[in-house]
Design a protein around this motif. Structure first.
Motif, PDB file in Angstrom:
ATOM      1  N   UNK A  95     -10.794  -8.421   5.023  1.00 28.21           N
ATOM      2  CA  UNK A  95     -11.870  -8.006   4.112  1.00 28.21           C
ATOM      3  C   UNK A  95     -11.363  -7.830   2.683  1.00 28.21           C
ATOM      4  N   UNK A  96     -10.062  -8.064   2.475  1.00 32.99           N
ATOM      5  CA  UNK A  96      -9.500  -7.961   1.135  1.00 32.99           C
ATOM      6  C   UNK A  96      -8.728  -6.682   0.870  1.00 32.99           C
ATOM      7  N   UNK A  97      -8.649  -5.818   1.875  1.00 33.70           N
ATOM      8  CA  UNK A  97      -7.890  -4.577   1.705  1.00 33.70           C
ATOM      9  C   UNK A  97      -6.395  -4.832   1.878  1.00 33.70           C
ATOM     10  N   UNK A  98      -5.593  -4.029   1.227  1.00 33.92           N
ATOM     11  CA  UNK A  98      -4.146  -4.079   1.388  1.00 33.92           C
ATOM     12  C   UNK A  98      -3.812  -3.104   2.511  1.00 33.92           C
ATOM     13  N   UNK A  99      -3.291  -3.618   3.629  1.00 35.08           N
ATOM     14  CA  UNK A  99      -3.109  -2.816   4.835  1.00 35.08           C
ATOM     15  C   UNK A  99      -1.637  -2.718   5.204  1.00 35.08           C
ATOM     16  N   UNK A 100      -1.223  -1.498   5.535  1.00 31.77           N
ATOM     17  CA  UNK A 100       0.109  -1.245   6.087  1.00 31.77           C
ATOM     18  C   UNK A 100      -0.088  -0.774   7.517  1.00 31.77           C
ATOM     19  N   UNK A 101       0.417  -1.547   8.469  1.00 33.35           N
ATOM     20  CA  UNK A 101       0.329  -1.178   9.877  1.00 33.35           C
ATOM     21  C   UNK A 101       1.642  -0.583  10.335  1.00 33.35           C
ATOM     22  N   UNK A 102       1.567   0.599  10.934  1.00 36.81           N
ATOM     23  CA  UNK A 102       2.767   1.278  11.419  1.00 36.81           C
ATOM     24  C   UNK A 102       2.681   1.462  12.925  1.00 36.81           C
ATOM     25  N   UNK A 103       3.795   1.263  13.586  1.00 40.82           N
ATOM     26  CA  UNK A 103       3.856   1.470  15.024  1.00 40.82           C
ATOM     27  C   UNK A 103       5.184   2.062  15.424  1.00 40.82           C
ATOM     28  N   UNK A 104       5.174   2.745  16.540  1.00 43.14           N
ATOM     29  CA  UNK A 104       6.371   3.409  17.040  1.00 43.14           C
ATOM     30  C   UNK A 104       7.314   2.419  17.714  1.00 43.14           C
ATOM     31  N   UNK A 105       6.755   1.358  18.281  1.00 46.38           N
ATOM     32  CA  UNK A 105       7.542   0.389  19.030  1.00 46.38           C
ATOM     33  C   UNK A 105       7.925  -0.803  18.164  1.00 46.38           C
TER      34      UNK A 105
END
Length: 116
Positions: free
Chosen positions: A59-69
């Motif tokens: 959608x045009x957003x700047x996304x940071x995805x964080x995960x534990x694994x």
């Protein structure tokens, strides 16, 4: 509480759950009712396979995805590919917040796969 090892083993499954039920209606509801109108930066805590993060980035957003694994992060990068304003990082949020985020730099935080 599941351990990091538990999640690493979970995400080693060669048939990832890529059909996470993020429907167009759910995404529209998130954008219309939750996302601030001037939002640019989104954090997906516990991003899992990265499905919700990818939808938001489209959608045009700047996304940071964080995960534990670490295995989940590798899988998310492979499934999503490149070309979006989207990064995936292994991070443990159980004891601290994001040390890289300046106050006020995140417009929206979601937890798309927090339940598993």
């Amino acid at each position: 509480m599941p351990t990091r090892r538990y999640w690493d083993l979970y995400y080693l499954d060669p048939t990832p759950f890529t059909s996470l039920p993020v429907t167009g209606g759910e995404l529209a509801l998130l954008q219309e009712q939750v996302t601030p109108p001037d939002a640019r930066a989104v954090v997906d805590i516990s991003c899992g396979w990265g499905v919700l993060a990818a939808h938001l980035a489209h959608t045009g957003l700047q996304v940071s995805g964080y995960g534990w694994s670490g295995h989940a992060i590798v899988a998310a990068r492979e499934l999503v590919g490149s070309g979006l304003q989207l990064t995936f990082t292994e991070r443990d949020f159980t004891h601290r917040s994001d040390p890289e985020a300046a106050p006020g730099s995140i417009d929206l935080a979601v937890a798309g796969s927090a339940a598993g």
